[in-house]
Scaffold this motif. Structure first.
Motif, PDB file in Angstrom:
ATOM      1  N   ASN A 230     -29.991  74.441 -28.648  1.00 11.93           N
ATOM      2  CA  ASN A 230     -29.389  73.259 -29.265  1.00 11.93           C
ATOM      3  C   ASN A 230     -27.908  73.133 -28.925  1.00 11.93           C
ATOM      4  O   ASN A 230     -27.318  72.075 -29.132  1.00 11.93           O
ATOM      5  CB  ASN A 230     -29.561  73.308 -30.783  1.00 11.93           C
ATOM      6  N   ALA A 231     -27.323  74.194 -28.418  1.00 11.96           N
ATOM      7  CA  ALA A 231     -25.945  74.130 -27.922  1.00 11.96           C
ATOM      8  C   ALA A 231     -25.675  75.344 -27.047  1.00 11.96           C
ATOM      9  O   ALA A 231     -26.118  76.457 -27.349  1.00 11.96           O
ATOM     10  CB  ALA A 231     -24.936  74.078 -29.066  1.00 11.96           C
ATOM     11  N   PHE A 232     -24.914  75.103 -25.974  1.00 14.97           N
ATOM     12  CA  PHE A 232     -24.524  76.155 -25.042  1.00 14.97           C
ATOM     13  C   PHE A 232     -23.015  76.102 -24.927  1.00 14.97           C
ATOM     14  O   PHE A 232     -22.444  75.043 -24.645  1.00 14.97           O
ATOM     15  CB  PHE A 232     -25.185  75.922 -23.683  1.00 14.97           C
ATOM     16  N   LEU A 233     -22.329  77.264 -25.137  1.00 18.29           N
ATOM     17  CA  LEU A 233     -20.889  77.266 -25.368  1.00 18.29           C
ATOM     18  C   LEU A 233     -20.171  78.287 -24.493  1.00 18.29           C
ATOM     19  O   LEU A 233     -19.671  79.308 -24.972  1.00 18.29           O
ATOM     20  CB  LEU A 233     -20.613  77.563 -26.850  1.00 18.29           C
ATOM     21  N   PRO A 234     -20.066  78.047 -23.189  1.00 20.83           N
ATOM     22  CA  PRO A 234     -19.355  78.982 -22.320  1.00 20.83           C
ATOM     23  C   PRO A 234     -17.840  78.862 -22.457  1.00 20.83           C
ATOM     24  O   PRO A 234     -17.310  77.849 -22.913  1.00 20.83           O
ATOM     25  CB  PRO A 234     -19.799  78.550 -20.918  1.00 20.83           C
ATOM     26  N   SER A 235     -17.152  79.918 -22.042  1.00 22.69           N
ATOM     27  CA  SER A 235     -15.707  79.841 -21.858  1.00 22.69           C
ATOM     28  C   SER A 235     -15.407  79.147 -20.531  1.00 22.69           C
ATOM     29  O   SER A 235     -16.320  78.914 -19.715  1.00 22.69           O
ATOM     30  CB  SER A 235     -15.096  81.244 -21.847  1.00 22.69           C
ATOM     31  N   GLU A 236     -14.129  78.841 -20.280  1.00 24.03           N
ATOM     32  CA  GLU A 236     -13.770  78.210 -19.014  1.00 24.03           C
ATOM     33  C   GLU A 236     -14.119  79.121 -17.834  1.00 24.03           C
ATOM     34  O   GLU A 236     -14.656  78.657 -16.819  1.00 24.03           O
ATOM     35  CB  GLU A 236     -12.275  77.873 -18.999  1.00 24.03           C
ATOM     36  N   VAL A 237     -13.840  80.421 -17.966  1.00 28.23           N
ATOM     37  CA  VAL A 237     -14.148  81.360 -16.886  1.00 28.23           C
ATOM     38  C   VAL A 237     -15.654  81.395 -16.626  1.00 28.23           C
ATOM     39  O   VAL A 237     -16.112  81.385 -15.472  1.00 28.23           O
ATOM     40  CB  VAL A 237     -13.622  82.764 -17.235  1.00 28.23           C
ATOM     41  N   GLU A 238     -16.436  81.412 -17.689  1.00 30.63           N
ATOM     42  CA  GLU A 238     -17.894  81.472 -17.538  1.00 30.63           C
ATOM     43  C   GLU A 238     -18.448  80.181 -16.948  1.00 30.63           C
ATOM     44  O   GLU A 238     -19.356  80.205 -16.110  1.00 30.63           O
ATOM     45  CB  GLU A 238     -18.532  81.771 -18.900  1.00 30.63           C
ATOM     46  N   LEU A 239     -17.892  79.043 -17.379  1.00 29.49           N
ATOM     47  CA  LEU A 239     -18.360  77.766 -16.840  1.00 29.49           C
ATOM     48  C   LEU A 239     -18.080  77.682 -15.344  1.00 29.49           C
ATOM     49  O   LEU A 239     -18.930  77.230 -14.566  1.00 29.49           O
ATOM     50  CB  LEU A 239     -17.686  76.609 -17.577  1.00 29.49           C
ATOM     51  N   ARG A 240     -16.888  78.118 -14.925  1.00 23.08           N
ATOM     52  CA  ARG A 240     -16.554  78.067 -13.500  1.00 23.08           C
ATOM     53  C   ARG A 240     -17.430  79.027 -12.694  1.00 23.08           C
ATOM     54  O   ARG A 240     -17.722  78.773 -11.522  1.00 23.08           O
ATOM     55  CB  ARG A 240     -15.068  78.369 -13.306  1.00 23.08           C
ATOM     56  N   ALA A 241     -17.842  80.127 -13.304  1.00 24.12           N
ATOM     57  CA  ALA A 241     -18.745  81.051 -12.612  1.00 24.12           C
ATOM     58  C   ALA A 241     -20.139  80.463 -12.472  1.00 24.12           C
ATOM     59  O   ALA A 241     -20.795  80.618 -11.438  1.00 24.12           O
ATOM     60  CB  ALA A 241     -18.807  82.377 -13.362  1.00 24.12           C
ATOM     61  N   LEU A 242     -20.598  79.763 -13.509  1.00 24.60           N
ATOM     62  CA  LEU A 242     -21.941  79.185 -13.482  1.00 24.60           C
ATOM     63  C   LEU A 242     -22.033  77.961 -12.582  1.00 24.60           C
ATOM     64  O   LEU A 242     -23.058  77.733 -11.923  1.00 24.60           O
ATOM     65  CB  LEU A 242     -22.358  78.795 -14.906  1.00 24.60           C
ATOM     66  N   VAL A 243     -20.958  77.154 -12.564  1.00 26.26           N
ATOM     67  CA  VAL A 243     -20.945  75.927 -11.748  1.00 26.26           C
ATOM     68  C   VAL A 243     -19.662  75.940 -10.912  1.00 26.26           C
ATOM     69  O   VAL A 243     -18.687  75.256 -11.233  1.00 26.26           O
ATOM     70  CB  VAL A 243     -21.024  74.663 -12.618  1.00 26.26           C
ATOM     71  N   PRO A 244     -19.619  76.727  -9.856  1.00 22.54           N
ATOM     72  CA  PRO A 244     -18.385  76.850  -9.063  1.00 22.54           C
ATOM     73  C   PRO A 244     -18.067  75.572  -8.290  1.00 22.54           C
ATOM     74  O   PRO A 244     -18.939  74.732  -8.055  1.00 22.54           O
ATOM     75  CB  PRO A 244     -18.707  78.014  -8.117  1.00 22.54           C
ATOM     76  N   ALA A 245     -16.816  75.433  -7.948  1.00 25.03           N
ATOM     77  CA  ALA A 245     -16.349  74.310  -7.115  1.00 25.03           C
ATOM     78  C   ALA A 245     -16.597  72.961  -7.776  1.00 25.03           C
ATOM     79  O   ALA A 245     -16.840  71.956  -7.098  1.00 25.03           O
ATOM     80  CB  ALA A 245     -17.000  74.354  -5.737  1.00 25.03           C
ATOM     81  N   ALA A 246     -16.522  72.924  -9.094  1.00 28.92           N
ATOM     82  CA  ALA A 246     -16.689  71.656  -9.819  1.00 28.92           C
ATOM     83  C   ALA A 246     -15.626  71.564 -10.897  1.00 28.92           C
ATOM     84  O   ALA A 246     -15.205  72.579 -11.461  1.00 28.92           O
ATOM     85  CB  ALA A 246     -18.079  71.573 -10.440  1.00 28.92           C
TER      86      ALA A 246
END
Length: 352
Positions: A230-246
């Motif tokens: 129902n919600a996914f809450l990454p940190s900025e570092v984790e988000l950039r690792a999961l979806v790089p170059a975006a």
């Protein structure tokens, strides 16, 4: 006389079964950490863990929160007693007589970035000839070098202990299956899937924080988890690792294609961005003003507050405001329990 851990296990479970089951549950670790803050203050053997911090983040808003975790003999008893007395239900905690000496070091720089892969017992700092209250910039560099050179294969840290003893649904009281909201703090994928299998049939709203356990994997690998949240809450570092170059907005949009629930990125002192599906844009939520003493646990407590806000309102932007206030309470102190007791009336008034 039986060990403390055995007696606590029995009494905690009996108490949990006898009392009203919590509407909110957090799932995560109980660790003891060594911290060097951005102003170079040293705080040794701080009771924390993502399970404890997220539970306190929820406890800022609600008086009763269940915890699913694993506690060892060396986790501070005073912290456990304070958390219990303030409303954390330990009925889902598995207790162990294991004694651990090695802690992870969280060493922060002036920008709030931290090093966290280094470990040692708390007393190692003094044994190496360093001050134990405050370090100079040069001493921090020297101490990090000492830690990096340590070789102690026989040592087991709190984080490693948890990896070797994964949390299991069997340790959770039966009455908790009908919880309204559950937060999964960073855990191994198989633990998250098991908890989803356990709580989702009861209708719980389930949120998750990826941590390095998920952020080091591909989106395809974690989609079986994302698709059920129902919600996914990454940190900025984790988000950039999961979806790089975006960019952050594009990265959130990519996550939203795989996660049917809310997606938001935690930005530390810059607040958070919440993805608005209808408008296909990200909505900024500012951080709550706070005098930061120790950022450890800020993201976890944000998630605990976010869970409460999402359960109560169904609105992720409002939920992020709950989370921001929880995080502000945590960063003003060292340790997971230092933000208690909560002034819930004042905190709700701060929502406006």
């Amino acid at each position: 006389m039986p060990p403390w851990s055995a007696t606590r296990s029995d009494s905690a479970r009996r108490g949990s079964e006898a009392e009203v089951a919590p509407d909110l549950v957090t799932v995560g670790g109980l660790t003891v950490d060594n911290v060097i803050s951005a102003d170079r203050t040293v705080a040794l053997a701080q009771a924390g863990g993502n399970g404890a911090y997220s539970a306190v983040g929820a406890l800022i808003w609600q008086p009763h929160v269940g915890l699913v975790s694993h506690a060892v003999e060396t986790y501070p008893r005073a912290t456990i007693e304070r958390l219990q007395s303030r409303g954390v239900d330990f009925g889902g905690v598995a207790w162990s007589g294991e004694r651990l000496a090695t802690c992870t070091w969280f060493i922060y720089d002036a920008e709030g970035n931290r090093a966290e892969e280094l470990t040692s017992p708390p007393e190692s700092l003094a044994e190496a000839g360093f001050p134990t209250d405050r370090l100079s910039p040069e001493e921090i560099i020297q101490w990090r070098a000492v830690l990096a050179a340590r070789v102690a294969p026989e040592e087991i840290s709190y984080s490693e202990f948890r990896d070797h003893h994964p949390l299991m649904p069997a340790q959770i009281p039966a009455a908790w299956r009908n919880a309204k909201g559950v937060h999964l703090a960073p855990s191994q994928p198989e633990v998250m899937l098991a908890m989803l299998d356990h709580f989702a049939p009861g209708g719980a709203l389930i949120t998750a924080d990826p941590g390095s356990q998920l952020a080091t994997k591909s989106l395809d690998e974690i989609t079986p988890i994302l698709a059920r949240l129902n919600a996914f809450l990454p940190s900025e570092v984790e988000l950039r690792a999961l979806v790089p170059a975006a960019g952050l907005g594009d990265a959130l949009a990519t996550l939203a294609e795989r996660c049917p629930g809310s997606v938001a990125v935690k930005l530390g002192p810059k607040g958070a961005l919440v993805w608005d599906r209808a408008a296909r844009t990200s909505v900024p939520v500012p951080a709550e003003p706070a005098k930061t003493v120790d950022p450890t646990g800020a993201g976890d407590s944000f998630c605990g507050g976010f869970l409460v806000g999402l359960v109560e309102t169904g609105d992720p932007v409002t939920a992020a405001r709950f989370g921001a206030i929880s995080a502000a309470k945590i960063v003003a102190h060292f340790g997971a329990d230092s933000a208690l007791p909560a002034d819930r009336a004042a905190d709700r008034a701060a929502l406006g």
